[in-house]
Design an enzyme around this catalytic site. Structure first.
Site, PDB file in Angstrom:
ATOM      1  N   PRO A 263       0.782  -1.229   0.000  1.00 36.03           N
ATOM      2  CA  PRO A 263       0.000   0.000   0.000  1.00 36.03           C
ATOM      3  C   PRO A 263       0.816   1.283   0.000  1.00 36.03           C
ATOM      4  O   PRO A 263       1.822   1.386   0.706  1.00 36.03           O
ATOM      5  CB  PRO A 263      -0.834  -0.106   1.283  1.00 36.03           C
ATOM      6  CG  PRO A 263      -0.170  -1.134   2.114  1.00 36.03           C
ATOM      7  CD  PRO A 263       0.496  -2.076   1.156  1.00 36.03           C
ATOM      8  N   ASN A 264       0.318   2.205  -0.804  1.00 31.06           N
ATOM      9  CA  ASN A 264       0.833   3.580  -0.921  1.00 31.06           C
ATOM     10  C   ASN A 264       2.142   3.684  -1.702  1.00 31.06           C
ATOM     11  O   ASN A 264       2.594   4.797  -1.986  1.00 31.06           O
ATOM     12  CB  ASN A 264       0.982   4.246   0.460  1.00 31.06           C
ATOM     13  CG  ASN A 264      -0.354   4.391   1.147  1.00 31.06           C
ATOM     14  OD1 ASN A 264      -1.300   4.897   0.551  1.00 31.06           O
ATOM     15  ND2 ASN A 264      -0.477   3.907   2.367  1.00 31.06           N
TER      16      ASN A 264
ATOM     17  N   ARG B 216       5.286  12.273  -3.060  1.00 36.60           N
ATOM     18  CA  ARG B 216       5.217  12.820  -1.694  1.00 36.60           C
ATOM     19  C   ARG B 216       6.360  12.278  -0.850  1.00 36.60           C
ATOM     20  O   ARG B 216       6.937  11.246  -1.182  1.00 36.60           O
ATOM     21  CB  ARG B 216       3.908  12.394  -1.017  1.00 36.60           C
ATOM     22  CG  ARG B 216       2.727  13.227  -1.422  1.00 36.60           C
ATOM     23  CD  ARG B 216       1.434  12.497  -1.106  1.00 36.60           C
ATOM     24  NE  ARG B 216       0.425  12.827  -2.121  1.00 36.60           N
ATOM     25  CZ  ARG B 216      -0.334  13.907  -2.091  1.00 36.60           C
ATOM     26  NH1 ARG B 216      -0.224  14.747  -1.116  1.00 36.60           N
ATOM     27  NH2 ARG B 216      -1.191  14.158  -3.056  1.00 36.60           N
TER      28      ARG B 216
ATOM     29  N   TYR C 114      11.404   8.791   0.973  1.00 36.97           N
ATOM     30  CA  TYR C 114      11.283   7.753  -0.056  1.00 36.97           C
ATOM     31  C   TYR C 114      11.894   8.117  -1.411  1.00 36.97           C
ATOM     32  O   TYR C 114      11.783   7.351  -2.363  1.00 36.97           O
ATOM     33  CB  TYR C 114       9.801   7.395  -0.250  1.00 36.97           C
ATOM     34  CG  TYR C 114       9.157   6.855   1.020  1.00 36.97           C
ATOM     35  CD1 TYR C 114       9.595   5.658   1.585  1.00 36.97           C
ATOM     36  CD2 TYR C 114       8.128   7.539   1.654  1.00 36.97           C
ATOM     37  CE1 TYR C 114       9.030   5.164   2.751  1.00 36.97           C
ATOM     38  CE2 TYR C 114       7.543   7.052   2.812  1.00 36.97           C
ATOM     39  CZ  TYR C 114       7.997   5.867   3.363  1.00 36.97           C
ATOM     40  OH  TYR C 114       7.430   5.382   4.509  1.00 36.97           O
TER      41      TYR C 114
ATOM     42  N   ASN D  83       7.967  -5.804  -0.896  1.00 36.43           N
ATOM     43  CA  ASN D  83       7.875  -4.681   0.033  1.00 36.43           C
ATOM     44  C   ASN D  83       6.401  -4.555   0.392  1.00 36.43           C
ATOM     45  O   ASN D  83       5.609  -3.959  -0.339  1.00 36.43           O
ATOM     46  CB  ASN D  83       8.387  -3.382  -0.605  1.00 36.43           C
ATOM     47  CG  ASN D  83       8.417  -2.232   0.397  1.00 36.43           C
ATOM     48  OD1 ASN D  83       7.845  -2.331   1.489  1.00 36.43           O
ATOM     49  ND2 ASN D  83       9.061  -1.138   0.032  1.00 36.43           N
TER      50      ASN D  83
ATOM     51  N   ALA E  34       3.190  -0.861   4.776  1.00 37.83           N
ATOM     52  CA  ALA E  34       2.631  -0.847   6.141  1.00 37.83           C
ATOM     53  C   ALA E  34       2.124  -2.224   6.578  1.00 37.83           C
ATOM     54  O   ALA E  34       2.122  -2.537   7.779  1.00 37.83           O
ATOM     55  CB  ALA E  34       1.514   0.185   6.231  1.00 37.83           C
TER      56      ALA E  34
ATOM     57  N   GLU F 186      12.518  -9.865   1.553  1.00 34.52           N
ATOM     58  CA  GLU F 186      11.781  -8.697   2.059  1.00 34.52           C
ATOM     59  C   GLU F 186      12.647  -7.461   1.843  1.00 34.52           C
ATOM     60  O   GLU F 186      13.835  -7.468   2.183  1.00 34.52           O
ATOM     61  CB  GLU F 186      11.509  -8.889   3.559  1.00 34.52           C
ATOM     62  CG  GLU F 186      10.855  -7.689   4.210  1.00 34.52           C
ATOM     63  CD  GLU F 186      10.687  -7.852   5.722  1.00 34.52           C
ATOM     64  OE1 GLU F 186      10.984  -8.944   6.255  1.00 34.52           O
ATOM     65  OE2 GLU F 186      10.270  -6.879   6.365  1.00 34.52           O
TER      66      GLU F 186
ATOM     67  N   HIS G  81      12.833  -2.995   2.066  1.00 35.92           N
ATOM     68  CA  HIS G  81      12.273  -1.700   2.436  1.00 35.92           C
ATOM     69  C   HIS G  81      13.191  -0.609   1.927  1.00 35.92           C
ATOM     70  O   HIS G  81      14.421  -0.768   1.916  1.00 35.92           O
ATOM     71  CB  HIS G  81      12.109  -1.578   3.954  1.00 35.92           C
ATOM     72  CG  HIS G  81      11.148  -2.592   4.490  1.00 35.92           C
ATOM     73  ND1 HIS G  81       9.790  -2.479   4.323  1.00 35.92           N
ATOM     74  CD2 HIS G  81      11.359  -3.772   5.126  1.00 35.92           C
ATOM     75  CE1 HIS G  81       9.205  -3.544   4.848  1.00 35.92           C
ATOM     76  NE2 HIS G  81      10.134  -4.346   5.337  1.00 35.92           N
TER      77      HIS G  81
ATOM     78  N   ARG H 172      13.205   4.226  12.580  1.00 33.81           N
ATOM     79  CA  ARG H 172      11.933   4.952  12.581  1.00 33.81           C
ATOM     80  C   ARG H 172      11.086   4.533  13.807  1.00 33.81           C
ATOM     81  O   ARG H 172      11.623   3.984  14.766  1.00 33.81           O
ATOM     82  CB  ARG H 172      11.235   4.700  11.239  1.00 33.81           C
ATOM     83  CG  ARG H 172      12.112   5.150  10.053  1.00 33.81           C
ATOM     84  CD  ARG H 172      11.428   4.958   8.721  1.00 33.81           C
ATOM     85  NE  ARG H 172      10.267   5.812   8.583  1.00 33.81           N
ATOM     86  CZ  ARG H 172       9.353   5.682   7.612  1.00 33.81           C
ATOM     87  NH1 ARG H 172       9.508   4.739   6.682  1.00 33.81           N
ATOM     88  NH2 ARG H 172       8.321   6.483   7.550  1.00 33.81           N
TER      89      ARG H 172
HETATM   90  O1  CA2 Z   1      10.602   1.840   3.758  1.00 30.57           O
HETATM   91  C1  CA2 Z   1       9.778   1.134   3.195  1.00 30.57           C
HETATM   92  O2  CA2 Z   1       9.960   0.614   2.100  1.00 30.57           O
HETATM   93  C2  CA2 Z   1       8.404   0.918   3.856  1.00 30.57           C
HETATM   94  O3  CA2 Z   1       7.974  -0.413   3.546  1.00 30.57           O
HETATM   95  C3  CA2 Z   1       7.468   1.935   3.248  1.00 30.57           C
HETATM   96  C4  CA2 Z   1       6.091   1.929   3.889  1.00 30.57           C
HETATM   97  C5  CA2 Z   1       6.186   2.003   5.407  1.00 30.57           C
HETATM   98  O4  CA2 Z   1       4.890   1.874   5.979  1.00 30.57           O
HETATM   99  C6  CA2 Z   1       7.100   0.937   5.971  1.00 30.57           C
HETATM  100  O5  CA2 Z   1       7.187   1.100   7.364  1.00 30.57           O
HETATM  101  C7  CA2 Z   1       8.482   1.039   5.364  1.00 30.57           C
HETATM  102  C8  CA2 Z   1       5.244   3.118   3.411  1.00 30.57           C
HETATM  103  C9  CA2 Z   1       5.094   3.234   1.944  1.00 30.57           C
HETATM  104  C10 CA2 Z   1       4.417   4.521   1.642  1.00 30.57           C
HETATM  105  O6  CA2 Z   1       5.062   5.092   0.538  1.00 30.57           O
HETATM  106  C11 CA2 Z   1       4.841   6.410   0.284  1.00 30.57           C
HETATM  107  C12 CA2 Z   1       5.546   6.928  -0.766  1.00 30.57           C
HETATM  108  C13 CA2 Z   1       5.397   8.249  -1.099  1.00 30.57           C
HETATM  109  C14 CA2 Z   1       4.525   9.038  -0.382  1.00 30.57           C
HETATM  110  C15 CA2 Z   1       3.817   8.523   0.671  1.00 30.57           C
HETATM  111  C16 CA2 Z   1       3.968   7.192   1.000  1.00 30.57           C
END
Ligand code: CA2
Length: 137
Positions: free
Chosen positions: A9-10, A17, A22, A71, A74, A95, A97, A104
């Protein structure tokens, strides 16, 4: 060699963003560069914001592909279902990230994926995916 990159997700928002966490590249553009760098690999990509779709994709490819780079975003920190799916298949799962989740919030220090994963790569930005592909070679 068939490898699936599976994003949760996301991650479809990458490059739009939170560039400080990221980066500023979309996954689609990064994926294109991976395809040309690893042209000898049959590389697939799937992203979903829906837990059940991620589980179904793991089951769909998990007995025929040579590797899954996952990946779960969340869902990493919440999903017993995705963790169980990873344990239920034959295909090895790496896996990944983008961020170093251990630097974090505490809730990001827990992973339901890691116990079933062959390995974990985190904190190298998008390069985490590149390193995961190399681990299969
Ligand atoms: O660091 C990572 O790859 C995560 O899997 C990214 C997840 C986060 O919940 C994990 O704890 C770590 C979040 C992905 C959301 O990605 C976004 C990208 C751009 C803008 C907003 C969110």
């Amino acid at each position: 060699m068939k490898i699936l990159i599976l994003n949760g997700p996301n991650l479809n928002l990458l490059g739009t963003r939170e560039p400080e966490v990221y980066g500023d590249q979309t996954f689609e553009s990064y994926f294109k560069s991976l395809k040309s760098k690893f042209s000898e690999i049959d590389l697939d990509y799937f992203q979903s914001n829906i837990e059940g779709e991620i589980i179904s994709k793991i089951q769909e490819v998990g007995f025929s592909f040579d590797g899954i780079i996952l990946n779960a975003a969340a869902y990493t920190h919440t999903s017993v279902g995705i963790g169980d799916a990873v344990k239920a298949i034959d295909t090895p799962v790496i896996e990944v990230h983008i961020s170093n989740t251990h630097q974090r919030e505490e809730f990001r220090h827990i992973s339901y994926i890691s116990p079933g994963a062959k390995g974990v790569i985190l904190g190298f930005g998008l390069q985490s995916y590149d390193l995961a592909i190399q681990s299969f070679l």
